[in-house]
Every structure is written in structure tokens, then in C-alpha cells.
Design a protein around this motif. Structure first.
Motif, PDB file in Angstrom:
ATOM      1  N   ALA A  87       5.872  60.093   6.321  1.00 43.50           N
ATOM      2  CA  ALA A  87       4.887  59.018   6.440  1.00 43.50           C
ATOM      3  C   ALA A  87       3.809  59.224   5.389  1.00 43.50           C
ATOM      4  O   ALA A  87       3.364  60.356   5.156  1.00 43.50           O
ATOM      5  N   VAL A  88       3.394  58.135   4.718  1.00 39.07           N
ATOM      6  CA  VAL A  88       2.384  58.227   3.670  1.00 39.07           C
ATOM      7  C   VAL A  88       1.403  57.063   3.746  1.00 39.07           C
ATOM      8  O   VAL A  88       1.676  56.032   4.354  1.00 39.07           O
ATOM      9  N   SER A  89       0.256  57.266   3.102  1.00 39.58           N
ATOM     10  CA  SER A  89      -0.771  56.239   2.965  1.00 39.58           C
ATOM     11  C   SER A  89      -1.285  56.292   1.537  1.00 39.58           C
ATOM     12  O   SER A  89      -0.991  57.231   0.799  1.00 39.58           O
ATOM     13  N   TYR A  90      -2.062  55.273   1.148  1.00 42.83           N
ATOM     14  CA  TYR A  90      -2.720  55.325  -0.144  1.00 42.83           C
ATOM     15  C   TYR A  90      -4.223  55.279   0.090  1.00 42.83           C
ATOM     16  O   TYR A  90      -4.700  54.718   1.076  1.00 42.83           O
ATOM     17  N   ALA A  91      -4.996  55.927  -0.808  1.00 46.90           N
ATOM     18  CA  ALA A  91      -6.422  56.112  -0.571  1.00 46.90           C
ATOM     19  C   ALA A  91      -7.224  56.004  -1.851  1.00 46.90           C
ATOM     20  O   ALA A  91      -6.736  56.305  -2.942  1.00 46.90           O
ATOM     21  N   PHE A  92      -8.476  55.559  -1.688  1.00 46.99           N
ATOM     22  CA  PHE A  92      -9.459  55.557  -2.768  1.00 46.99           C
ATOM     23  C   PHE A  92     -10.844  55.502  -2.146  1.00 46.99           C
ATOM     24  O   PHE A  92     -11.103  54.667  -1.277  1.00 46.99           O
ATOM     25  N   ASN A  93     -11.731  56.395  -2.584  1.00 51.51           N
ATOM     26  CA  ASN A  93     -13.143  56.370  -2.204  1.00 51.51           C
ATOM     27  C   ASN A  93     -13.373  56.322  -0.689  1.00 51.51           C
ATOM     28  O   ASN A  93     -14.256  55.622  -0.203  1.00 51.51           O
ATOM     29  N   GLY A  94     -12.562  57.041   0.049  1.00 55.81           N
ATOM     30  CA  GLY A  94     -12.755  57.116   1.497  1.00 55.81           C
ATOM     31  C   GLY A  94     -12.048  56.048   2.298  1.00 55.81           C
ATOM     32  O   GLY A  94     -12.114  56.038   3.517  1.00 55.81           O
ATOM     33  N   TYR A  97      -5.067  53.397   3.710  1.00 52.23           N
ATOM     34  CA  TYR A  97      -4.204  52.345   4.225  1.00 52.23           C
ATOM     35  C   TYR A  97      -2.774  52.874   4.318  1.00 52.23           C
ATOM     36  O   TYR A  97      -2.245  53.379   3.318  1.00 52.23           O
ATOM     37  N   PRO A  98      -2.116  52.749   5.463  1.00 49.47           N
ATOM     38  CA  PRO A  98      -0.716  53.187   5.573  1.00 49.47           C
ATOM     39  C   PRO A  98       0.175  52.369   4.642  1.00 49.47           C
ATOM     40  O   PRO A  98      -0.071  51.181   4.426  1.00 49.47           O
ATOM     41  N   CYS A  99       1.187  53.008   4.084  1.00 48.29           N
ATOM     42  CA  CYS A  99       2.126  52.279   3.219  1.00 48.29           C
ATOM     43  C   CYS A  99       3.566  52.683   3.504  1.00 48.29           C
ATOM     44  O   CYS A  99       4.378  52.820   2.586  1.00 48.29           O
ATOM     45  N   GLY A 100       3.877  52.903   4.758  1.00 43.32           N
ATOM     46  CA  GLY A 100       5.250  53.175   5.154  1.00 43.32           C
ATOM     47  C   GLY A 100       5.652  54.630   5.019  1.00 43.32           C
ATOM     48  O   GLY A 100       4.877  55.541   5.308  1.00 43.32           O
ATOM     49  N   TYR A 101       6.858  54.803   4.551  1.00 39.76           N
ATOM     50  CA  TYR A 101       7.459  56.133   4.417  1.00 39.76           C
ATOM     51  C   TYR A 101       7.997  56.283   2.993  1.00 39.76           C
ATOM     52  O   TYR A 101       8.232  55.292   2.310  1.00 39.76           O
ATOM     53  N   ILE A 102       8.196  57.510   2.582  1.00 44.78           N
ATOM     54  CA  ILE A 102       8.773  57.742   1.262  1.00 44.78           C
ATOM     55  C   ILE A 102      10.237  57.310   1.302  1.00 44.78           C
ATOM     56  O   ILE A 102      11.015  57.813   2.111  1.00 44.78           O
ATOM     57  N   LYS A 103      10.570  56.352   0.450  1.00 46.68           N
ATOM     58  CA  LYS A 103      11.925  55.807   0.383  1.00 46.68           C
ATOM     59  C   LYS A 103      12.773  56.577  -0.619  1.00 46.68           C
ATOM     60  O   LYS A 103      13.929  56.884  -0.361  1.00 46.68           O
ATOM     61  N   SER A 104      12.181  56.867  -1.784  1.00 42.38           N
ATOM     62  CA  SER A 104      12.930  57.597  -2.806  1.00 42.38           C
ATOM     63  C   SER A 104      11.977  58.391  -3.691  1.00 42.38           C
ATOM     64  O   SER A 104      10.808  58.046  -3.832  1.00 42.38           O
ATOM     65  N   ILE A 105      12.534  59.449  -4.258  1.00 47.93           N
ATOM     66  CA  ILE A 105      11.793  60.318  -5.183  1.00 47.93           C
ATOM     67  C   ILE A 105      12.707  60.577  -6.368  1.00 47.93           C
ATOM     68  O   ILE A 105      13.879  60.927  -6.197  1.00 47.93           O
ATOM     69  N   SER A 106      12.167  60.401  -7.571  1.00 44.07           N
ATOM     70  CA  SER A 106      12.978  60.673  -8.760  1.00 44.07           C
ATOM     71  C   SER A 106      13.274  62.172  -8.848  1.00 44.07           C
ATOM     72  O   SER A 106      12.550  62.997  -8.277  1.00 44.07           O
ATOM     73  N   ALA A 107      14.316  62.520  -9.559  1.00 43.88           N
ATOM     74  CA  ALA A 107      14.726  63.925  -9.684  1.00 43.88           C
ATOM     75  C   ALA A 107      13.619  64.792 -10.275  1.00 43.88           C
ATOM     76  O   ALA A 107      13.481  65.966  -9.925  1.00 43.88           O
ATOM     77  N   SER A 108      12.789  64.220 -11.144  1.00 36.57           N
ATOM     78  CA  SER A 108      11.709  64.973 -11.787  1.00 36.57           C
ATOM     79  C   SER A 108      10.419  64.960 -10.972  1.00 36.57           C
ATOM     80  O   SER A 108       9.429  65.551 -11.382  1.00 36.57           O
ATOM     81  N   PHE A 109      10.422  64.275  -9.835  1.00 39.24           N
ATOM     82  CA  PHE A 109       9.238  64.094  -8.984  1.00 39.24           C
ATOM     83  C   PHE A 109       8.151  63.292  -9.696  1.00 39.24           C
ATOM     84  O   PHE A 109       7.011  63.292  -9.296  1.00 39.24           O
ATOM     85  N   ARG A 110       8.510  62.580 -10.727  1.00 38.23           N
ATOM     86  CA  ARG A 110       7.548  61.741 -11.461  1.00 38.23           C
ATOM     87  C   ARG A 110       7.236  60.454 -10.711  1.00 38.23           C
ATOM     88  O   ARG A 110       6.122  59.960 -10.762  1.00 38.23           O
ATOM     89  N   LEU A 111       8.213  59.885  -9.995  1.00 37.65           N
ATOM     90  CA  LEU A 111       8.044  58.605  -9.320  1.00 37.65           C
ATOM     91  C   LEU A 111       8.405  58.725  -7.847  1.00 37.65           C
ATOM     92  O   LEU A 111       9.476  59.230  -7.502  1.00 37.65           O
ATOM     93  N   ILE A 112       7.492  58.244  -6.999  1.00 34.24           N
ATOM     94  CA  ILE A 112       7.744  58.169  -5.557  1.00 34.24           C
ATOM     95  C   ILE A 112       7.618  56.703  -5.157  1.00 34.24           C
ATOM     96  O   ILE A 112       6.613  56.062  -5.456  1.00 34.24           O
ATOM     97  N   THR A 113       8.644  56.180  -4.484  1.00 33.40           N
ATOM     98  CA  THR A 113       8.643  54.797  -4.015  1.00 33.40           C
ATOM     99  C   THR A 113       8.589  54.802  -2.492  1.00 33.40           C
ATOM    100  O   THR A 113       9.284  55.586  -1.844  1.00 33.40           O
ATOM    101  N   THR A 114       7.754  53.913  -1.924  1.00 32.74           N
ATOM    102  CA  THR A 114       7.615  53.835  -0.466  1.00 32.74           C
ATOM    103  C   THR A 114       8.478  52.709   0.086  1.00 32.74           C
ATOM    104  O   THR A 114       8.952  51.835  -0.649  1.00 32.74           O
ATOM    105  N   THR A 115       8.645  52.692   1.397  1.00 32.23           N
ATOM    106  CA  THR A 115       9.432  51.643   2.052  1.00 32.23           C
ATOM    107  C   THR A 115       8.748  50.288   1.945  1.00 32.23           C
ATOM    108  O   THR A 115       9.391  49.257   2.123  1.00 32.23           O
ATOM    109  N   GLU A 116       7.459  50.256   1.659  1.00 35.95           N
ATOM    110  CA  GLU A 116       6.747  48.991   1.484  1.00 35.95           C
ATOM    111  C   GLU A 116       6.692  48.556   0.019  1.00 35.95           C
ATOM    112  O   GLU A 116       6.042  47.571  -0.315  1.00 35.95           O
ATOM    113  N   GLY A 117       7.345  49.299  -0.860  1.00 40.62           N
ATOM    114  CA  GLY A 117       7.493  48.883  -2.250  1.00 40.62           C
ATOM    115  C   GLY A 117       6.505  49.461  -3.245  1.00 40.62           C
ATOM    116  O   GLY A 117       6.645  49.228  -4.438  1.00 40.62           O
TER     117      GLY A 117
END
Length: 149
Positions: A87-94, A97-117
Motif C-alpha cells: 500500500a502506498v500514498s503520495y505526499a507533499f508539504n504535510g 493522499y492514498p494512491c492504491g498499491y504498487i502494481k509494478s516496479i522496473s528491474a532497475s527500481f527506477r520506475l514504480i507504477t501504482t494501481t491507480e496509474g
């Protein structure tokens, strides 16, 4: 912050998320280099990579070496890598906001995509993944607003 217990051969023999209460011998103060260490004891990104690899062999979990850049202290660290399904959320300045779950992670860990896009991109070799140039990826579902506004 992770704590790593190393033996005299510099192999990781334990990983803890809390300050070790029992054996408090620190590797930096022992004659043979065995004992506990934290990110404050990591001397280079190569050293962090060695710790990450050894910790992965011990626990089976993926760990990432971190280099936060020359303007940050402690510069080097090792973190447990994010995993698909968390489960993950996104944040700025306190604000969070929830943004679903981690859907995919690139092999290099450079890109993480959530279930909400949302697509979060890792900043260099840091422990920060950013969406839209501002929003940071944080673990867990959190829905909070900065009380100062």
C-alpha cells in the motif's frame, strides 16, 4: 533506519529496524570490525552495495544501496526495496493522499507504477521516488492534511 550486525568477515548476520537493545557493540569501535552498524558507518556507495547484497543473502529480501548526493549527510544508506502489492500514498508539504498499491516496479527500481496509474521515478540513486516533479511516494495508505493551512 536499518541496523546491520556484521561479523569479523564483514558479512551481515542480523538486520534490525529498531535500535538493538542487547548487544551494543558497534562495528566502528571493535578491534575486528564486528558489531552493529547504521547508515552513519557506511563509507561509499560500493560499501552500501556490499551490505545490501549480504543482507539480501541473509533475509531473502531485496535491499538497495543509496547515495543521496554530496550535499546530504549521511550520504550513503541501505534501504529495503519497495515491493509489488504494498500500500502506498503520495505526499507533499504535510499532505498525504492514498494512491492504491504498487502494481509494478522496473528491474532497475527506477520506475514504480501504482494501481491507480501514478508513475513515480527514482531520483538518481536516492531513496526518493517522485510523481509530477513534486509528489513523493510514501509507504502505507495515509490521508492527512497539513494542519497549518
Amino acid at each position: 533506519m536499518l541496523h546491520f550486525q556484521v561479523n569479523a568477515e564483514k558479512e551481515i548476520v542480523a538486520v534490525a529496524t529498531e535500535y538493538p537493545q542487547g548487544d551494543k557493540q558497534w562495528a566502528s569501535k571493535s578491534a575486528d570490525g564486528s558489531g552493529w552498524m547504521t547508515r552513519h558507518d557506511i563509507e561509499s556507495v560500493e560499501h552500501a552495495a556490499e551490505i545490501a547484497e549480504s543482507a539480501q543473502k541473509l533475509t531473502g529480501k531485496v535491499y538497495l544501496p543509496i547515495d543521496s548526493g554530496s550535499g546530504v549527510w549521511p550520504r550513503f544508506d541501505v534501504i529495503e526495496a519497495p515491493a509489488v502489492g504494498e500500500a502506498v500514498s503520495y505526499a507533499f508539504n504535510g499532505d498525504y493522499y492514498p494512491c492504491g498499491y504498487i502494481k509494478s516496479i522496473s528491474a532497475s527500481f527506477r520506475l514504480i507504477t501504482t494501481t491507480e496509474g501514478q508513475k513515480f521515478y527514482r531520483r538518481r540513486q536516492s531513496a526518493n521516488w517522485v510523481y509530477g516533479g513534486v509528489w513523493s511516494l510514501v509507504d502505507g495508505h495515509r490521508e492527512e492534511m497539513n494542519p497549518h493551512f
